[in-house]
Design a protein around this motif. Sequence first.
Motif, PDB file in Angstrom:
ATOM      1  N   ASP A   1       0.812  -1.226   0.000  1.00 48.92           N
ATOM      2  CA  ASP A   1       0.000   0.000   0.000  1.00 48.92           C
ATOM      3  C   ASP A   1       0.842   1.271   0.000  1.00 48.92           C
ATOM      4  O   ASP A   1       0.497   2.237  -0.656  1.00 48.92           O
ATOM      5  CB  ASP A   1      -1.082   0.005   1.098  1.00 48.92           C
ATOM      6  CG  ASP A   1      -0.545  -0.167   2.499  1.00 48.92           C
ATOM      7  OD1 ASP A   1       0.630  -0.563   2.642  1.00 48.92           O
ATOM      8  OD2 ASP A   1      -1.299   0.075   3.444  1.00 48.92           O
ATOM      9  N   ASN A   2       1.985   1.282   0.700  1.00 48.61           N
ATOM     10  CA  ASN A   2       2.790   2.512   0.704  1.00 48.61           C
ATOM     11  C   ASN A   2       3.344   2.834  -0.679  1.00 48.61           C
ATOM     12  O   ASN A   2       3.302   3.974  -1.131  1.00 48.61           O
ATOM     13  CB  ASN A   2       3.928   2.408   1.714  1.00 48.61           C
ATOM     14  CG  ASN A   2       3.408   2.573   3.122  1.00 48.61           C
ATOM     15  OD1 ASN A   2       2.580   1.798   3.564  1.00 48.61           O
ATOM     16  ND2 ASN A   2       3.858   3.589   3.814  1.00 48.61           N
ATOM     17  N   THR A   3       3.847   1.797  -1.364  1.00 48.88           N
ATOM     18  CA  THR A   3       4.386   2.020  -2.717  1.00 48.88           C
ATOM     19  C   THR A   3       3.284   2.525  -3.641  1.00 48.88           C
ATOM     20  O   THR A   3       3.480   3.473  -4.403  1.00 48.88           O
ATOM     21  CB  THR A   3       4.986   0.713  -3.280  1.00 48.88           C
ATOM     22  OG1 THR A   3       5.896   0.195  -2.309  1.00 48.88           O
ATOM     23  CG2 THR A   3       5.714   0.961  -4.583  1.00 48.88           C
ATOM     24  N   LEU A   4       2.101   1.883  -3.566  1.00 46.48           N
ATOM     25  CA  LEU A   4       1.003   2.305  -4.445  1.00 46.48           C
ATOM     26  C   LEU A   4       0.606   3.748  -4.175  1.00 46.48           C
ATOM     27  O   LEU A   4       0.282   4.495  -5.101  1.00 46.48           O
ATOM     28  CB  LEU A   4      -0.213   1.392  -4.261  1.00 46.48           C
ATOM     29  CG  LEU A   4      -0.114   0.021  -4.936  1.00 46.48           C
ATOM     30  CD1 LEU A   4      -1.385  -0.781  -4.689  1.00 46.48           C
ATOM     31  CD2 LEU A   4       0.129   0.148  -6.441  1.00 46.48           C
ATOM     32  N   MET A   5       0.621   4.158  -2.909  1.00 45.97           N
ATOM     33  CA  MET A   5       0.248   5.545  -2.614  1.00 45.97           C
ATOM     34  C   MET A   5       1.293   6.526  -3.137  1.00 45.97           C
ATOM     35  O   MET A   5       0.965   7.593  -3.635  1.00 45.97           O
ATOM     36  CB  MET A   5       0.040   5.743  -1.106  1.00 45.97           C
ATOM     37  CG  MET A   5      -1.244   5.123  -0.614  1.00 45.97           C
ATOM     38  SD  MET A   5      -2.650   5.542  -1.701  1.00 45.97           S
ATOM     39  CE  MET A   5      -3.158   3.952  -2.277  1.00 45.97           C
TER      40      MET A   5
END
Length: 380
Positions: free
Chosen positions: A290-294
Amino acid sequence: MHSKRRKILFYCQSLVGLGHLTSSLLVIRELSTYADVDLIHGGQGLQQMPELPGFRHLRLPTILIDSATDELYAPDSDKPIEVVWAERVAAIEQFVDWPYDAVIVEFFPFGRRRLKREILGLFATVRQRCGAVPIFCFVREILVPAPLDAEQRMVKLVLEHIHTVFVRGDPDIVRFEETFSLTAEIAERLVYVGYVSPPPPASWPIRRNMIIVSQGGGEIGKTLLRAAIKTAPLLPDYHFLVVTSSRALTSEIAELQALVSSPNVLVVSFLNDFQENLQSAALSISLGGDNTLMDVISTRTPALAYPYAGNSEQGLRIEKLAGKGFVLPLTETDLASERLSIKIRETINRTYPQQTLAINGAAEISRRISAILEGEFYEG
């Protein structure tokens, strides 16, 4: 206007990876404008913690989950786990500086049940030392589905202890009830704040012919990195920046470097300015944590994501974001060089969606906590 500077106790324990700590620090950065924050954290640490006004942090003796046995273990200690638990309790007692105006706990009670005694012990002390100050929970929008009796225990803990559950997500993309069936029972305490991501840049650099390939950690990511390195010769007009995890062994990095057969590939073990690099990249290829996608979405970077099969959460998030055109999913068959090169060109050439996502979660949590502490206080 704030009547006085506040004091907040923040507890974040991740049992795998760094994402939970990273997003907690983004929230703490916002809180530090009006509050001194004491952070208790465990799990993997960052090489460098941020310098913020009034920010103190305690890193507990590490306890992690062994993925093979599902047992807790202490990687840095040969003492029995009970002794490590006791050391953690003692470290917390020495560190805390009572009283606090509020407490924030990351993920509990929707996860971290293995740390329940430590967290509930902390809650009990908070009640004793600070009275009825609000305890906030900060949780991602997708949970790993749990049996009904486990969900009922989570609801009971929310109703007993938690003032507000801040959901880091955008209900237009995924709703909490899609993975938590008893959401209606805590609906009064649930607030969507948007995804927690670094703020978008003030000015945008020009995109270059660069493709950033990154992994979270572990074996699964290597498959993706290997596939990208093997595809690079088919796309000589693009520069591939391949980022292993910061924990990659020298031998693992050497093994990837040995696969490189074209001059347009650079393998690095860590990118300090990941977000800045993304802003000027033509494409991101990642596992879809999720952090990378954000980071990818806040920089509006075209993206391919390869969901980790063992984690339904990533698959669902990628599927939902793909439905809106923010990311394209990769399957195992897509990793063959010919196919991957076609996917890469297609994704780079697509029109990026006009819709924007709610990604201002850190500022929104901070604003809401401030309002509650300043007496716009409702009896929950």
